[in-house]
Design a protein around this motif. Structure first.
Motif, PDB file in Angstrom:
ATOM      1  N   VAL A 162       0.839  -1.119  -0.163  1.00 65.40           N
ATOM      2  CA  VAL A 162       0.132   0.087  -0.083  1.00 65.40           C
ATOM      3  C   VAL A 162       1.103   1.245   0.067  1.00 65.40           C
ATOM      4  O   VAL A 162       1.915   1.293   0.773  1.00 65.40           O
ATOM      5  CB  VAL A 162      -0.988  -0.039   1.180  1.00 65.40           C
ATOM      6  CG1 VAL A 162      -1.631   1.392   1.297  1.00 65.40           C
ATOM      7  CG2 VAL A 162      -1.948  -1.142   1.268  1.00 65.40           C
TER       8      VAL A 162
ATOM      9  N   LYS B  14      -3.459   0.353  -3.621  1.00 70.59           N
ATOM     10  CA  LYS B  14      -2.801  -1.111  -3.510  1.00 70.59           C
ATOM     11  C   LYS B  14      -1.935  -1.319  -4.756  1.00 70.59           C
ATOM     12  O   LYS B  14      -2.553  -1.033  -5.812  1.00 70.59           O
ATOM     13  CB  LYS B  14      -4.051  -1.820  -3.170  1.00 70.59           C
ATOM     14  CG  LYS B  14      -3.649  -3.613  -3.266  1.00 70.59           C
ATOM     15  CD  LYS B  14      -4.782  -4.221  -2.917  1.00 70.59           C
ATOM     16  CE  LYS B  14      -4.541  -5.576  -2.703  1.00 70.59           C
ATOM     17  NZ  LYS B  14      -5.694  -6.376  -2.653  1.00 70.59           N
TER      18      LYS B  14
ATOM     19  N   PHE C   7       0.602  -4.855   2.238  1.00 72.17           N
ATOM     20  CA  PHE C   7      -0.928  -4.931   2.315  1.00 72.17           C
ATOM     21  C   PHE C   7      -1.215  -6.087   3.260  1.00 72.17           C
ATOM     22  O   PHE C   7      -0.630  -7.225   3.033  1.00 72.17           O
ATOM     23  CB  PHE C   7      -1.513  -5.199   0.893  1.00 72.17           C
ATOM     24  CG  PHE C   7      -2.959  -5.599   1.037  1.00 72.17           C
ATOM     25  CD1 PHE C   7      -3.974  -4.441   1.305  1.00 72.17           C
ATOM     26  CD2 PHE C   7      -3.119  -6.624   0.721  1.00 72.17           C
ATOM     27  CE1 PHE C   7      -5.332  -4.892   1.381  1.00 72.17           C
ATOM     28  CE2 PHE C   7      -4.614  -7.189   0.797  1.00 72.17           C
ATOM     29  CZ  PHE C   7      -5.366  -6.098   0.942  1.00 72.17           C
TER      30      PHE C   7
ATOM     31  N   GLU D  57      -3.996  -8.516   4.431  1.00 74.50           N
ATOM     32  CA  GLU D  57      -5.386  -9.238   4.370  1.00 74.50           C
ATOM     33  C   GLU D  57      -6.120  -9.095   5.737  1.00 74.50           C
ATOM     34  O   GLU D  57      -5.585  -9.777   6.735  1.00 74.50           O
ATOM     35  CB  GLU D  57      -5.532 -10.437   3.768  1.00 74.50           C
ATOM     36  CG  GLU D  57      -6.700 -10.926   3.089  1.00 74.50           C
ATOM     37  CD  GLU D  57      -7.122 -10.231   1.767  1.00 74.50           C
ATOM     38  OE1 GLU D  57      -8.403  -9.663   1.897  1.00 74.50           O
ATOM     39  OE2 GLU D  57      -6.368 -10.136   0.895  1.00 74.50           O
TER      40      GLU D  57
ATOM     41  N   TRP E 266     -10.876  -2.857  -0.127  1.00 72.51           N
ATOM     42  CA  TRP E 266      -9.663  -3.135   1.105  1.00 72.51           C
ATOM     43  C   TRP E 266      -9.599  -1.931   1.904  1.00 72.51           C
ATOM     44  O   TRP E 266      -9.179  -2.010   2.856  1.00 72.51           O
ATOM     45  CB  TRP E 266      -8.499  -3.181   0.220  1.00 72.51           C
ATOM     46  CG  TRP E 266      -8.174  -2.138  -0.564  1.00 72.51           C
ATOM     47  CD1 TRP E 266      -8.347  -1.786  -1.826  1.00 72.51           C
ATOM     48  CD2 TRP E 266      -6.972  -1.352  -0.039  1.00 72.51           C
ATOM     49  NE1 TRP E 266      -7.589  -0.699  -1.982  1.00 72.51           N
ATOM     50  CE2 TRP E 266      -6.746  -0.273  -1.011  1.00 72.51           C
ATOM     51  CE3 TRP E 266      -6.322  -1.078   1.258  1.00 72.51           C
ATOM     52  CZ2 TRP E 266      -5.933   0.647  -1.029  1.00 72.51           C
ATOM     53  CZ3 TRP E 266      -5.395   0.163   1.207  1.00 72.51           C
ATOM     54  CH2 TRP E 266      -5.323   0.906   0.017  1.00 72.51           C
TER      55      TRP E 266
END
Length: 339
Positions: free
Chosen positions: A185, A199, A226, A228, A254
């Motif tokens: 990111v 992203k 990034f 999750e 996201w």
């Protein structure tokens, strides 16, 4: 010009209605144009010495700040308009500019956003040395996100239980040499409320992004892996009052702070309180703050993303009570400073 601005009355374009009390009112400037009615919330409030509080609520774009060390007035703030949500004090009208000499300031809006930069006005308040909650110095530093992230990483390096997400800083596109985990990111400048963030899936896309960053030669950039997530955390501290929230996105985006999501209050554990207490030491001390974190989906690990200061938003379902905490803390600070 300065003679009229810094006259003994401190008013330019409108005279201040006389106060019914024998003690002159204390003038509180509230910078919050987007919500809430601070004149109504503080109606009837007085300091411990008996002085009433006259509340002026507006936004950063709607003020001009004039300061002079040649005058006892010290500072004059010209208000072009009142906040739309604010109740006007008796004797004032909404379509007239007024000039006030604030004794105290409460800031609840961001100084710098993607479409506005109010740092020149903040610097005027700093020049005049007007007391504020949080401090004006801390608010200025919160305009520069790398300063806040640097404070977070210093806590982590000191060995505290402060799991901050790894980050890479570059002062411009020329120093953007990120070669770590993908996806990543990128956050350009002092990214705010989901703006200025992107992203990046691989090195090729990062190369394309670098070419875009070249069009913004004065902007810095931060890059982080990034994660999750299974949800976001927000730890809120207002004085000695704590709250914790968990937010789960339901739209598939996201950026859970810009998409449709569900946000519920959860238990504020001792660990979360330690995070908030540690962040409250930043920049000489913070009275109002939030700590934002993310929960990794695969492992359940929690990583701190950032800290927000005096402009931290409130959960709509808890806003009335939380504004009560802010009001109580504000009166304590004003009594301590002005009495």
């Amino acid at each position: 010009m300065f003679r009229s601005l810094f006259s003994a009355s401190g008013e330019h374009g409108a005279s201040e209605p006389p106060c019914s009390s024998s003690a002159p009112p204390v003038k509180l400037l509230v910078i919050q144009a987007d919500d809430y009615d601070w004149p109504a919330m503080l109606k009837g409030a007085t300091l411990q010495d008996g002085r009433p509080i006259l509340v002026f609520q507006t936004g950063w774009p709607d003020i001009h700040v004039h300061c002079s060390t040649y005058s006892s007035a010290r500072i004059c703030v010209e208000m072009m308009s009142w906040a739309k949500t604010a109740t006007l004090p008796d004797g004032y009208v909404s379509n007239r500019r007024i000039t006030i000499q604030p004794d105290f300031v409460l800031v609840r809006n961001e100084v710098k956003t993607p479409s506005f930069d109010g740092r020149s006005k903040l610097n005027g308040l700093l020049f005049a040395g007007v007391p504020c909650m949080n401090s004006l110095e801390s608010i200025l530093l919160f305009c520069e996100r790398p300063a806040v992230q640097g404070a977070l990483h210093r806590l982590q390096r000191a060995g505290a239980d402060f799991p901050v997400v790894p980050q890479h800083f570059c002062s411009s596109s020329k120093s953007l040499m990120y070669g770590y985990t993908f996806p990543a990111v990128v956050k350009v400048g002092s990214a705010h409320a989901g703006c200025g963030k992107m992203k990046i899936h691989d090195h090729k896309q990062m190369s394309d992004f670098r070419s875009i960053l070249e069009m913004m030669p004065d902007e810095h950039c931060m890059v982080e892996p990034f994660i999750e997530s299974q949800g976001d955390l927000r730890i809120q501290k207002i004085g000695s009052n704590y709250r914790a929230f968990k937010r789960i996105g339901i739209s598939g985006d996201w950026k859970t702070n810009t998409c449709t999501s569900i946000m519920d209050e959860i238990e504020c554990t001792e660990r979360y309180r330690r995070w908030a207490d540690a962040a409250a030491t930043f920049f000489g001390g913070l009275d109002i703050l939030t700590v934002d974190a993310i929960i990794e989906a695969e492992t359940g690990k929690e990583f701190i993303l950032e800290v927000n200061g005096t402009s931290s938003g409130l959960h709509p379902d808890k806003a009335e009570e939380d504004n009560g905490f802010i009001k109580q803390l504000l009166l304590e600070k004003m009594n301590l400073t002005l009495c």
